[in-house]
Design an enzyme around this catalytic site. Sequence first.
Site, PDB file in Angstrom:
ATOM      1  N   ASN A   9      65.018  24.467  87.346  1.00 29.44           N
ATOM      2  CA  ASN A   9      65.572  23.141  87.071  1.00 29.44           C
ATOM      3  C   ASN A   9      65.335  22.817  85.588  1.00 29.44           C
ATOM      4  O   ASN A   9      64.191  22.825  85.117  1.00 29.44           O
ATOM      5  CB  ASN A   9      64.860  22.127  87.986  1.00 29.44           C
ATOM      6  CG  ASN A   9      65.343  20.711  87.767  1.00 29.44           C
ATOM      7  OD1 ASN A   9      65.493  20.273  86.630  1.00 29.44           O
ATOM      8  ND2 ASN A   9      65.571  19.981  88.835  1.00 29.44           N
ATOM      9  N   HIS A  12      64.284  18.645  82.448  1.00 24.94           N
ATOM     10  CA  HIS A  12      63.347  18.065  81.484  1.00 24.94           C
ATOM     11  C   HIS A  12      63.446  18.661  80.086  1.00 24.94           C
ATOM     12  O   HIS A  12      62.826  18.160  79.158  1.00 24.94           O
ATOM     13  CB  HIS A  12      61.932  18.069  82.063  1.00 24.94           C
ATOM     14  CG  HIS A  12      61.898  17.182  83.277  1.00 24.94           C
ATOM     15  ND1 HIS A  12      62.161  15.830  83.202  1.00 24.94           N
ATOM     16  CD2 HIS A  12      61.735  17.460  84.587  1.00 24.94           C
ATOM     17  CE1 HIS A  12      62.132  15.313  84.409  1.00 24.94           C
ATOM     18  NE2 HIS A  12      61.871  16.285  85.279  1.00 24.94           N
ATOM     19  N   HIS A  45      69.994  17.889  87.831  1.00 25.94           N
ATOM     20  CA  HIS A  45      70.199  16.618  88.543  1.00 25.94           C
ATOM     21  C   HIS A  45      70.915  15.652  87.605  1.00 25.94           C
ATOM     22  O   HIS A  45      70.346  15.210  86.603  1.00 25.94           O
ATOM     23  CB  HIS A  45      68.820  16.067  88.948  1.00 25.94           C
ATOM     24  CG  HIS A  45      68.881  14.832  89.787  1.00 25.94           C
ATOM     25  ND1 HIS A  45      67.760  14.239  90.298  1.00 25.94           N
ATOM     26  CD2 HIS A  45      69.920  14.073  90.214  1.00 25.94           C
ATOM     27  CE1 HIS A  45      68.087  13.178  91.012  1.00 25.94           C
ATOM     28  NE2 HIS A  45      69.406  13.049  90.955  1.00 25.94           N
ATOM     29  N   ARG A  47      71.704  12.248  87.125  1.00 28.04           N
ATOM     30  CA  ARG A  47      71.274  10.974  87.714  1.00 28.04           C
ATOM     31  C   ARG A  47      72.268   9.882  87.356  1.00 28.04           C
ATOM     32  O   ARG A  47      72.948   9.947  86.322  1.00 28.04           O
ATOM     33  CB  ARG A  47      69.883  10.599  87.217  1.00 28.04           C
ATOM     34  CG  ARG A  47      68.800  11.546  87.697  1.00 28.04           C
ATOM     35  CD  ARG A  47      67.419  11.029  87.344  1.00 28.04           C
ATOM     36  NE  ARG A  47      66.992   9.973  88.226  1.00 28.04           N
ATOM     37  CZ  ARG A  47      66.114  10.110  89.222  1.00 28.04           C
ATOM     38  NH1 ARG A  47      65.534  11.271  89.430  1.00 28.04           N
ATOM     39  NH2 ARG A  47      65.800   9.086  89.978  1.00 28.04           N
ATOM     40  N   ARG A  51      69.598   9.730  82.658  1.00 32.15           N
ATOM     41  CA  ARG A  51      68.388   9.689  81.820  1.00 32.15           C
ATOM     42  C   ARG A  51      68.043  11.042  81.206  1.00 32.15           C
ATOM     43  O   ARG A  51      67.311  11.111  80.248  1.00 32.15           O
ATOM     44  CB  ARG A  51      67.198   9.144  82.604  1.00 32.15           C
ATOM     45  CG  ARG A  51      66.687  10.078  83.660  1.00 32.15           C
ATOM     46  CD  ARG A  51      65.459   9.533  84.339  1.00 32.15           C
ATOM     47  NE  ARG A  51      65.758   8.388  85.174  1.00 32.15           N
ATOM     48  CZ  ARG A  51      64.982   8.011  86.191  1.00 32.15           C
ATOM     49  NH1 ARG A  51      63.863   8.649  86.447  1.00 32.15           N
ATOM     50  NH2 ARG A  51      65.311   6.984  86.941  1.00 32.15           N
ATOM     51  N   GLU A  72      72.025  18.724  91.810  1.00 27.33           N
ATOM     52  CA  GLU A  72      71.334  17.703  92.609  1.00 27.33           C
ATOM     53  C   GLU A  72      72.062  16.393  92.386  1.00 27.33           C
ATOM     54  O   GLU A  72      72.343  16.011  91.243  1.00 27.33           O
ATOM     55  CB  GLU A  72      69.887  17.569  92.164  1.00 27.33           C
ATOM     56  CG  GLU A  72      69.050  18.772  92.513  1.00 27.33           C
ATOM     57  CD  GLU A  72      67.619  18.626  92.020  1.00 27.33           C
ATOM     58  OE1 GLU A  72      67.281  17.588  91.415  1.00 27.33           O
ATOM     59  OE2 GLU A  72      66.852  19.555  92.226  1.00 27.33           O
ATOM     60  N   THR A 103      62.256  11.965  91.888  1.00 24.09           N
ATOM     61  CA  THR A 103      62.727  11.798  93.257  1.00 24.09           C
ATOM     62  C   THR A 103      61.506  11.699  94.168  1.00 24.09           C
ATOM     63  O   THR A 103      60.850  12.689  94.451  1.00 24.09           O
ATOM     64  CB  THR A 103      63.638  12.984  93.638  1.00 24.09           C
ATOM     65  OG1 THR A 103      64.612  13.124  92.604  1.00 24.09           O
ATOM     66  CG2 THR A 103      64.343  12.743  94.957  1.00 24.09           C
ATOM     67  N   GLU A 153      66.238  21.407 101.844  1.00 25.68           N
ATOM     68  CA  GLU A 153      65.174  21.688 100.877  1.00 25.68           C
ATOM     69  C   GLU A 153      63.992  20.803 101.247  1.00 25.68           C
ATOM     70  O   GLU A 153      64.123  19.569 101.300  1.00 25.68           O
ATOM     71  CB  GLU A 153      65.654  21.404  99.451  1.00 25.68           C
ATOM     72  CG  GLU A 153      64.564  21.699  98.428  1.00 25.68           C
ATOM     73  CD  GLU A 153      65.070  21.816  97.000  1.00 25.68           C
ATOM     74  OE1 GLU A 153      66.225  22.258  96.793  1.00 25.68           O
ATOM     75  OE2 GLU A 153      64.293  21.479  96.092  1.00 25.68           O
ATOM     76  N   HIS A 192      59.766  20.657  94.350  1.00 17.60           N
ATOM     77  CA  HIS A 192      59.268  19.420  93.745  1.00 17.60           C
ATOM     78  C   HIS A 192      57.773  19.511  93.474  1.00 17.60           C
ATOM     79  O   HIS A 192      56.983  19.677  94.394  1.00 17.60           O
ATOM     80  CB  HIS A 192      59.547  18.157  94.578  1.00 17.60           C
ATOM     81  CG  HIS A 192      59.643  16.935  93.699  1.00 17.60           C
ATOM     82  ND1 HIS A 192      58.545  16.279  93.218  1.00 17.60           N
ATOM     83  CD2 HIS A 192      60.716  16.296  93.171  1.00 17.60           C
ATOM     84  CE1 HIS A 192      58.941  15.281  92.443  1.00 17.60           C
ATOM     85  NE2 HIS A 192      60.251  15.272  92.392  1.00 17.60           N
ATOM     86  N   GLY A 214      61.029  22.886  88.138  1.00 17.71           N
ATOM     87  CA  GLY A 214      61.456  22.479  86.808  1.00 17.71           C
ATOM     88  C   GLY A 214      60.365  21.931  85.915  1.00 17.71           C
ATOM     89  O   GLY A 214      59.998  22.540  84.915  1.00 17.71           O
TER      90      GLY A 214
HETATM   91  N1  PXP Z   1      64.120  19.986  94.153  1.00 13.79           N
HETATM   92  C1  PXP Z   1      64.663  18.750  94.144  1.00 13.79           C
HETATM   93  C2  PXP Z   1      65.581  18.371  95.252  1.00 13.79           C
HETATM   94  C3  PXP Z   1      64.398  17.852  93.078  1.00 13.79           C
HETATM   95  O1  PXP Z   1      64.947  16.620  93.105  1.00 13.79           O
HETATM   96  C4  PXP Z   1      63.587  18.287  92.026  1.00 13.79           C
HETATM   97  C5  PXP Z   1      63.350  17.385  90.851  1.00 13.79           C
HETATM   98  O2  PXP Z   1      64.542  17.139  90.196  1.00 13.79           O
HETATM   99  C6  PXP Z   1      63.060  19.584  92.073  1.00 13.79           C
HETATM  100  C7  PXP Z   1      63.325  20.408  93.162  1.00 13.79           C
HETATM  101  C8  PXP Z   1      62.214  20.134  90.980  1.00 13.79           C
HETATM  102  O3  PXP Z   1      61.022  19.408  90.903  1.00 13.79           O
HETATM  103  P1  PXP Z   1      60.048  19.637  89.678  1.00 13.79           P
HETATM  104  O4  PXP Z   1      60.809  19.272  88.442  1.00 13.79           O
HETATM  105  O5  PXP Z   1      58.912  18.712  89.980  1.00 13.79           O
HETATM  106  O6  PXP Z   1      59.656  21.077  89.698  1.00 13.79           O
END
Ligand code: PXP
Length: 249
Positions: A9, A12, A45, A47, A51, A72, A103, A153, A192, A214
């Site tokens: 992901n 960031h 993602h 959003r 952002r 996403e 999220t 997921e 996540h 991510g």
């Molecule tokens: N999976 C989903 C559905 C998410 O919303 C996110 C965050 O955007 C992630 C995975 C990745 O999470 P992280 O950035 O904390 O690794």
Amino acid sequence: MSRLRLGVNIDHVATVRQARGGRFPDPVRAAKLAAEAGADGITAHLREDRRHISDDDIERLSREIALPLNLEMAATHEMLAVALKHRPHAACIVPEKREERTTEGGIDAAGQHNRLAPFVRALSEAGIRVSLFVEADRRQLDAAKALGAPVVELHTGAYCESTGAERDRHLRAIQECAAYGDSLALEIHAGHGLGFETVKPIAAIPPILELNIGHFLVGEAIFVGLEASIREMRRLMDEARPSRLRPGE
Ligand code: PXP
């Protein structure tokens, strides 16, 4: 046992760009580097408040990246239109509130069947593989199945944030739900908050086929570079679950 896929992901990278506006650092460049470092897919993602990832990023990711794109998205008509325009490989439906920093929980597939059904249907009809981001709760898996989503997921945020016995409890819930989802013939993903310290017990759960990671990878990249950060995550995943397949099989 099939090889566990890593979806990187890149949100960031865009967060850092947005801190100043402008074009640097470029999340599409990060996605290309992730592909070289062994990512199996790219996750982004878009959003509602834009952002981090922008519409232009989605456009460029769709055009320039050879890896499958997992978009996403919140279940809104605006995001559905974006998905139908770009037709990513996959769309993961997530809950979204403007005021949250990330999220914070899974989507309530059980309580929102009627609201979600048209989105799952429209995405599926366009050939986009739909996944629902849910808490490790059997009711949510039953609801995903009833909605016709092929993938769930499982939210690993609470597992990652907790410690000791509480973390063990969250891990057991994820293990149990992964097995339950597998018995329903759902494809199981997880993500996540995962980092080097938390990834292995999740990677070791056999029915899980894909992890989406991510924030930690991008943070670690500050110290070791993005490629090294992704390679180390890949190594830990493989160590937790060595593939029994030989190359070419
Ligand atoms: N999976 C989903 C559905 C998410 O919303 C996110 C965050 O955007 C992630 C995975 C990745 O999470 P992280 O950035 O904390 O690794």
